[in-house]
Design a protein around this motif. Sequence first.
Motif, mmCIF file in Angstrom:
data_model
loop_
_atom_site.group_PDB
_atom_site.id
_atom_site.type_symbol
_atom_site.label_atom_id
_atom_site.label_comp_id
_atom_site.label_asym_id
_atom_site.label_seq_id
_atom_site.Cartn_x
_atom_site.Cartn_y
_atom_site.Cartn_z
ATOM 1 N N LEU A 236 36.859 -7.673 58.332
ATOM 2 C CA LEU A 236 36.556 -8.072 57.550
ATOM 3 C C LEU A 236 37.416 -9.655 57.370
ATOM 4 O O LEU A 236 37.531 -10.486 57.005
ATOM 5 N N PHE A 237 38.835 -8.916 57.611
ATOM 6 C CA PHE A 237 39.782 -9.742 57.403
ATOM 7 C C PHE A 237 39.598 -11.240 58.482
ATOM 8 O O PHE A 237 40.184 -11.835 58.498
ATOM 9 N N GLY A 238 39.334 -10.197 59.529
ATOM 10 C CA GLY A 238 39.333 -11.484 60.773
ATOM 11 C C GLY A 238 40.182 -10.385 61.703
ATOM 12 O O GLY A 238 41.674 -10.963 61.977
ATOM 13 N N LEU A 239 40.209 -10.703 63.216
ATOM 14 C CA LEU A 239 40.910 -9.497 64.154
ATOM 15 C C LEU A 239 41.946 -10.796 64.289
ATOM 16 O O LEU A 239 43.225 -10.763 65.047
ATOM 17 N N ASN A 240 41.013 -12.307 64.423
ATOM 18 C CA ASN A 240 42.136 -12.911 65.065
ATOM 19 C C ASN A 240 43.173 -13.429 64.226
ATOM 20 O O ASN A 240 44.239 -14.323 64.546
ATOM 21 N N VAL A 241 43.018 -13.215 62.581
ATOM 22 C CA VAL A 241 44.268 -13.452 61.643
ATOM 23 C C VAL A 241 44.573 -11.801 61.731
ATOM 24 O O VAL A 241 46.273 -12.507 61.614
#
Length: 390
Positions: A236-241
């Motif tokens: 949900l947060f974004g794995l790149n983030v």
Amino acid sequence: MNQKTIKKICYIGAGTMGSYNALIAAIAGYQVTLFDQDEDALLTVRARQQEIAGLLIASGKVSQVAIDNCWARVRTCSDLAVAIGDADLVSESVTESLEIKRTVLRQLEALMCPGTLLTSNTSALLPSDMDVGLRDGETFAALHSYLGAPLMDIVPGPRASERVVAVLEQYVRSLGCVPMVLHKEYPGYILNSLLGPLLTTAMLLVSRSRATVEQVDRAWMRHMGGTMGPFGMMDLFGLNVVLDSWKRPAQTHHRAQFKAEIIRCLQPIVAAGHTGMKSGQGFYCYPAPKYASENFLCSEPVCEEIFTALIGSVVQAGLLIVADGAASAEEVDRAWRIGTTLKTAPLELVTTGTSQVLREEVLSTRSDLSLLSETQQQQARGALAVTALA
């Protein structure tokens, strides 16, 4: 200092958080200007805000009528002086770099009218570090929001007055959000300080072959009643983030200790373009991830040791916040409940007598999965003893 009443707001940085903050302020009735020096970024603001608005409507937090009426109160601008104009509150959401934020904050202060509040939406940097270089800093504070959650952290700068905090609290409430004023600055504030160790422990369990992704999330969801586990959260947060956050200079013991290992775990996934929900694939495949299936929770027995490791890391983090004096145990649990929407709170678990096993094991020194230094373990034990007697 003649403190203004907040009516007009300027948000600096048209990324996800700047767009989100501008949207919820406009919904609440404020006149909002969103600045970015990149005009291409400004061209995508409306689409980004409409996507966020869709999520808010779907969650029942906002009506379609409120969204339709808010657009006239939002404008974009690529001229910094014009954007700030006579704003009563200026809030920056630029790159999470101390030097960049210091530079931007100095620029903003030079253009602001007297009495204008200056805030940073930083999720990790300390106000005292960002305050360096400001002319007076009397109106500077961290004002940190969470995408989709009503919790908002308020941490005054070292020279800010109590009046500034009071005005920001009133502003946060006017947005329909809940202010969480820290007693003192603390890296990661409260909620992020709790979630960070949770996600770290989850990744360590998988990278060291103690559990699978599904086993970790199943254990968490079964015990905590959430709709997703740590790996679902990261999607949900974004794995790149998440990966980018680990690449920054380490600010805590556990981040320094496990940085290389966590990066090795995340880097190949992100390099393959699997960044989570938005890309359609991360640890799970979307739009129908396994954890959302009807039989996910009952497909196999839950390992109690997995949950103990997960919640133990959260409890330890909460106890360190209490030991530092940044918040009370009640405030830690309140921030957790508001930010996660979970009814079960970490410190309540170990202070109410409902989980004797957890209380005994939460501060155990199980070497390779312990996120605390020896000094931190002692601080956490002391905080546990105090909160259990309170």
